[in-house]
Design a protein around this motif. Structure first.
Motif, PDB file in Angstrom:
ATOM      1  N   GLY A  12      40.319  48.232   5.146  1.00 46.97           N
ATOM      2  CA  GLY A  12      40.731  49.565   5.552  1.00 46.97           C
ATOM      3  C   GLY A  12      39.592  50.558   5.589  1.00 46.97           C
ATOM      4  O   GLY A  12      39.811  51.733   5.317  1.00 46.97           O
ATOM      5  N   THR A 148      45.538  49.056 -10.637  1.00 45.39           N
ATOM      6  CA  THR A 148      45.719  49.212  -9.191  1.00 45.39           C
ATOM      7  C   THR A 148      44.779  50.271  -8.623  1.00 45.39           C
ATOM      8  O   THR A 148      44.217  50.089  -7.535  1.00 45.39           O
ATOM      9  CB  THR A 148      47.177  49.571  -8.878  1.00 45.39           C
ATOM     10  OG1 THR A 148      47.564  50.733  -9.636  1.00 45.39           O
ATOM     11  CG2 THR A 148      48.104  48.415  -9.232  1.00 45.39           C
ATOM     12  N   LEU A 152      41.891  49.628  -5.706  1.00 46.92           N
ATOM     13  CA  LEU A 152      41.788  50.443  -4.500  1.00 46.92           C
ATOM     14  C   LEU A 152      40.434  51.138  -4.415  1.00 46.92           C
ATOM     15  O   LEU A 152      39.837  51.235  -3.336  1.00 46.92           O
ATOM     16  CB  LEU A 152      42.911  51.482  -4.477  1.00 46.92           C
ATOM     17  CG  LEU A 152      44.328  50.931  -4.262  1.00 46.92           C
ATOM     18  CD1 LEU A 152      45.367  52.012  -4.537  1.00 46.92           C
ATOM     19  CD2 LEU A 152      44.487  50.373  -2.858  1.00 46.92           C
ATOM     20  N   HIS A 157      39.426  51.676  -0.543  1.00 44.54           N
ATOM     21  CA  HIS A 157      40.624  52.009   0.222  1.00 44.54           C
ATOM     22  C   HIS A 157      41.088  53.390  -0.242  1.00 44.54           C
ATOM     23  O   HIS A 157      42.106  53.535  -0.915  1.00 44.54           O
ATOM     24  CB  HIS A 157      41.710  50.957  -0.027  1.00 44.54           C
ATOM     25  CG  HIS A 157      42.822  50.988   0.973  1.00 44.54           C
ATOM     26  ND1 HIS A 157      43.286  52.155   1.544  1.00 44.54           N
ATOM     27  CD2 HIS A 157      43.567  49.983   1.515  1.00 44.54           C
ATOM     28  CE1 HIS A 157      44.273  51.874   2.379  1.00 44.54           C
ATOM     29  NE2 HIS A 157      44.459  50.559   2.381  1.00 44.54           N
ATOM     30  N   GLY A 160      44.641  54.715   0.586  1.00 45.66           N
ATOM     31  CA  GLY A 160      45.680  54.244  -0.325  1.00 45.66           C
ATOM     32  C   GLY A 160      45.608  54.920  -1.672  1.00 45.66           C
ATOM     33  O   GLY A 160      46.623  55.379  -2.218  1.00 45.66           O
ATOM     34  N   SER A 163      46.699  58.550  -1.472  1.00 45.84           N
ATOM     35  CA  SER A 163      48.146  58.670  -1.286  1.00 45.84           C
ATOM     36  C   SER A 163      48.898  58.443  -2.590  1.00 45.84           C
ATOM     37  O   SER A 163      49.882  59.136  -2.893  1.00 45.84           O
ATOM     38  CB  SER A 163      48.622  57.670  -0.229  1.00 45.84           C
ATOM     39  OG  SER A 163      48.011  57.930   1.024  1.00 45.84           O
ATOM     40  N   LEU A 203      54.107  52.201  -5.147  1.00 48.56           N
ATOM     41  CA  LEU A 203      53.386  52.338  -3.877  1.00 48.56           C
ATOM     42  C   LEU A 203      52.060  51.587  -3.921  1.00 48.56           C
ATOM     43  O   LEU A 203      51.692  50.903  -2.955  1.00 48.56           O
ATOM     44  CB  LEU A 203      53.143  53.817  -3.581  1.00 48.56           C
ATOM     45  CG  LEU A 203      52.268  54.108  -2.347  1.00 48.56           C
ATOM     46  CD1 LEU A 203      52.915  53.551  -1.080  1.00 48.56           C
ATOM     47  CD2 LEU A 203      52.004  55.608  -2.208  1.00 48.56           C
ATOM     48  N   ALA A 204      51.331  51.681  -5.033  1.00 47.81           N
ATOM     49  CA  ALA A 204      50.050  50.978  -5.144  1.00 47.81           C
ATOM     50  C   ALA A 204      50.242  49.468  -5.043  1.00 47.81           C
ATOM     51  O   ALA A 204      49.456  48.769  -4.389  1.00 47.81           O
ATOM     52  CB  ALA A 204      49.378  51.342  -6.465  1.00 47.81           C
ATOM     53  N   ILE A 207      50.732  48.527  -1.423  1.00 45.95           N
ATOM     54  CA  ILE A 207      49.477  48.534  -0.666  1.00 45.95           C
ATOM     55  C   ILE A 207      48.636  47.303  -0.986  1.00 45.95           C
ATOM     56  O   ILE A 207      47.995  46.711  -0.099  1.00 45.95           O
ATOM     57  CB  ILE A 207      48.681  49.823  -0.964  1.00 45.95           C
ATOM     58  CG1 ILE A 207      49.454  51.048  -0.472  1.00 45.95           C
ATOM     59  CG2 ILE A 207      47.301  49.766  -0.333  1.00 45.95           C
ATOM     60  CD1 ILE A 207      48.844  52.371  -0.904  1.00 45.95           C
ATOM     61  N   LEU A 208      48.641  46.890  -2.250  1.00 37.43           N
ATOM     62  CA  LEU A 208      47.810  45.768  -2.702  1.00 37.43           C
ATOM     63  C   LEU A 208      48.532  44.423  -2.617  1.00 37.43           C
ATOM     64  O   LEU A 208      48.013  43.428  -3.137  1.00 37.43           O
ATOM     65  CB  LEU A 208      47.347  46.013  -4.143  1.00 37.43           C
ATOM     66  CG  LEU A 208      46.369  47.173  -4.335  1.00 37.43           C
ATOM     67  CD1 LEU A 208      46.170  47.457  -5.815  1.00 37.43           C
ATOM     68  CD2 LEU A 208      45.029  46.867  -3.668  1.00 37.43           C
ATOM     69  N   ARG A 209      49.662  44.391  -1.976  1.00 30.49           N
ATOM     70  CA  ARG A 209      50.440  43.154  -1.911  1.00 30.49           C
ATOM     71  C   ARG A 209      49.637  41.959  -1.397  1.00 30.49           C
ATOM     72  O   ARG A 209      49.757  40.851  -1.938  1.00 30.49           O
ATOM     73  CB  ARG A 209      51.683  43.380  -1.041  1.00 30.49           C
ATOM     74  CG  ARG A 209      52.645  42.198  -0.987  1.00 30.49           C
ATOM     75  CD  ARG A 209      53.936  42.616  -0.313  1.00 30.49           C
ATOM     76  NE  ARG A 209      53.657  43.344   0.948  1.00 30.49           N
ATOM     77  CZ  ARG A 209      54.610  43.863   1.722  1.00 30.49           C
ATOM     78  NH1 ARG A 209      55.887  43.763   1.360  1.00 30.49           N
ATOM     79  NH2 ARG A 209      54.289  44.489   2.835  1.00 30.49           N
TER      80      ARG A 209
END
Length: 419
Positions: A12, A148, A152, A157, A160, A163, A203-204, A207-209
């Motif tokens: 990203g 997390t 990121l 990122h 992410g 956010s 949410l984190a 994003i990191l899935r």
């Protein structure tokens, strides 16, 4: 070159400058929401309850900085992992290992703090342990979120990460308004943090899935250098105490009237830290990458210092010119004019913002000298506060002296290291 571009897109990073700018803006927005929480608490809670909130919030901030060692370590090893062809698998391995560790020790720390709640309440002269029990619920999140966040940050990122920060702070504000509105008092205002942080963590994870699901790397993660982790912990703990010890000292040694008058002062002073916290997050991986590439990292440092100190000095000037007006506009008529005290605390926190930049720079380059110098400065600061706490102005002057020494020590111990 094509492989490098593909790797950047996979993380990203189509525009590093845009992402860095977004991260700094996100921290300002998140800091704004957090600041509004303090304003809401100051205006809606009685002065006694407000200072309970400020005191426990300072304790939480110490815990935040201490657990941020997890974020720094995860970011450090994640950033290293991104330079390899199997970067996704390597990052996933670092993430999975850190995630398991955070769950185990986060649960243990949460239980210990809950058991210590009544004792801490007596030490801080708080009538009930409920605000501290609410804070203890945040502790597990303070172990999980840095994992997390660090991942990121390490992959840069920043869209992410920014956010996630905004979401947590926005939800904290929403929950604080609701809980105070239904009579939750200081406990409700504090409990808003773990509620908001839980949803931000979700949410984190989303994003990191891809990294949670990535197959294990054929090359296991490099073993953690516990020496690096230890001096990172020392540095972050020293900074946490430097920034947050004053309301704890005031709560412990000053009468209720002085303590209540100090609550809006310390809240306004912390406003000077919004921008540098975001800049520090961006500075850390960029300085590390420049050093690894053999490039001079000092231009990044000097730009970060300028962007940090100038807004704080401007706010301090306003605090000096209009202290009573600012306090009345923000917190209402319940609080008196703090006079020069507001500007003194504003100057101190501006200097602390510079210390934050020096610390992130030193940690990114593994320069230990500054970490230990900072620890010595903070010990001297706390000692001076314990010995000379006759007036609130004496506390503020001690803070300014510590901030000046922290910045001077940074210049002396790390500038040459950036070559």
């Amino acid at each position: 070159m094509e492989a490098q571009s593909t790797s950047r897109r996979s993380f990203g990073l189509s525009s590093s400058a845009v992402q860095s700018g977004f991260m700094a803006a996100a921290m300002i927005i998140a800091g704004g929401f957090d600041y509004i929480v303090n304003i809401v608490a100051g205006r809606r809670l009685p002065p006694t309850e407000f200072f309970v909130f400020v005191t426990v919030a300072a304790l939480i901030q110490v815990m935040v900085q201490v657990t941020n060692v997890i974020r720094n370590v995860v970011a450090y090893y994640t950033a290293e992992s991104t330079i390899y062809p199997d970067a996704v698998s390597r990052v996933g391995s670092v993430l999975s290992r850190s995630w398991r560790w955070a769950w185990r020790w986060g649960l243990a720390a949460t239980i210990v703090m809950m058991l210590a709640g009544p004792m801490l309440a007596r030490f801080l002269r708080i009538d009930t342990p409920w605000p501290l029990w609410a804070a203890s619920l945040a502790l597990l999140l303070l172990f999980l979120r840095p994992v997390t966040d660090g991942t990121l940050q390490g992959i840069q990122h920043f869209f992410g990460l920014g956010s996630v920060q905004i979401l947590q702070s926005f939800l904290r504000l929403v929950f604080a308004v609701l809980l105070i509105g239904i009579g939750g008092q200081a406990t409700g205002a504090i409990f808003a943090l773990p509620l908001g942080s839980t949803i931000a963590l979700a949410l984190a994870i989303l994003i990191l899935r891809p990294y949670f699901r990535a197959p294990s790397s054929a090359v296991p993660p490099r073993p953690i250098d516990w020496r690096y982790s230890t001096y990172t912990l020392i540095g972050l703990l020293a900074f946490a105490l430097m920034v947050n010890i004053d309301p704890i000292i005031v709560r412990r040694f000053f009468g209720d009237a002085a303590a209540e008058a100090y609550a809006p002062v310390v809240t306004l002073g912390k406003m000077n830290l919004f921008i540098p916290l975001g800049i520090g997050l961006v500075l850390f991986p960029k300085a590390t990458q420049r050093q690894a590439a053999g490039r001079d990292s000092r231009p990044v440092l000097l730009l970060a210092l300028a962007a940090t100190l100038l807004p704080g000095l401007f706010l301090t000037l306003l605090y000096w010119m209009f202290p009573g007006e600012i306090v009345r506009i923000v917190f209402g008529e319940a609080y008196t004019n703090p006079g020069i005290l507001l500007a003194l605390v504003g100057l101190a926190t501006t200097l602390y913002a510079g210390v934050n930049i020096w610390l992130n720079y030193a940690l990114s380059l593994e320069r230990r000298a500054y970490v230990f110098l900072l620890a010595v400065i903070v010990v001297a600061e706390i000692t001076a506060m314990l010995l000379f706490h006759t007036r609130l102005e004496a506390i503020a002057i001690t803070m300014i002296a510590a901030g000046l020494m922290g910045n001077l020590a940074g210049a002396m111990s790390t500038l040459r290291a950036g070559r």
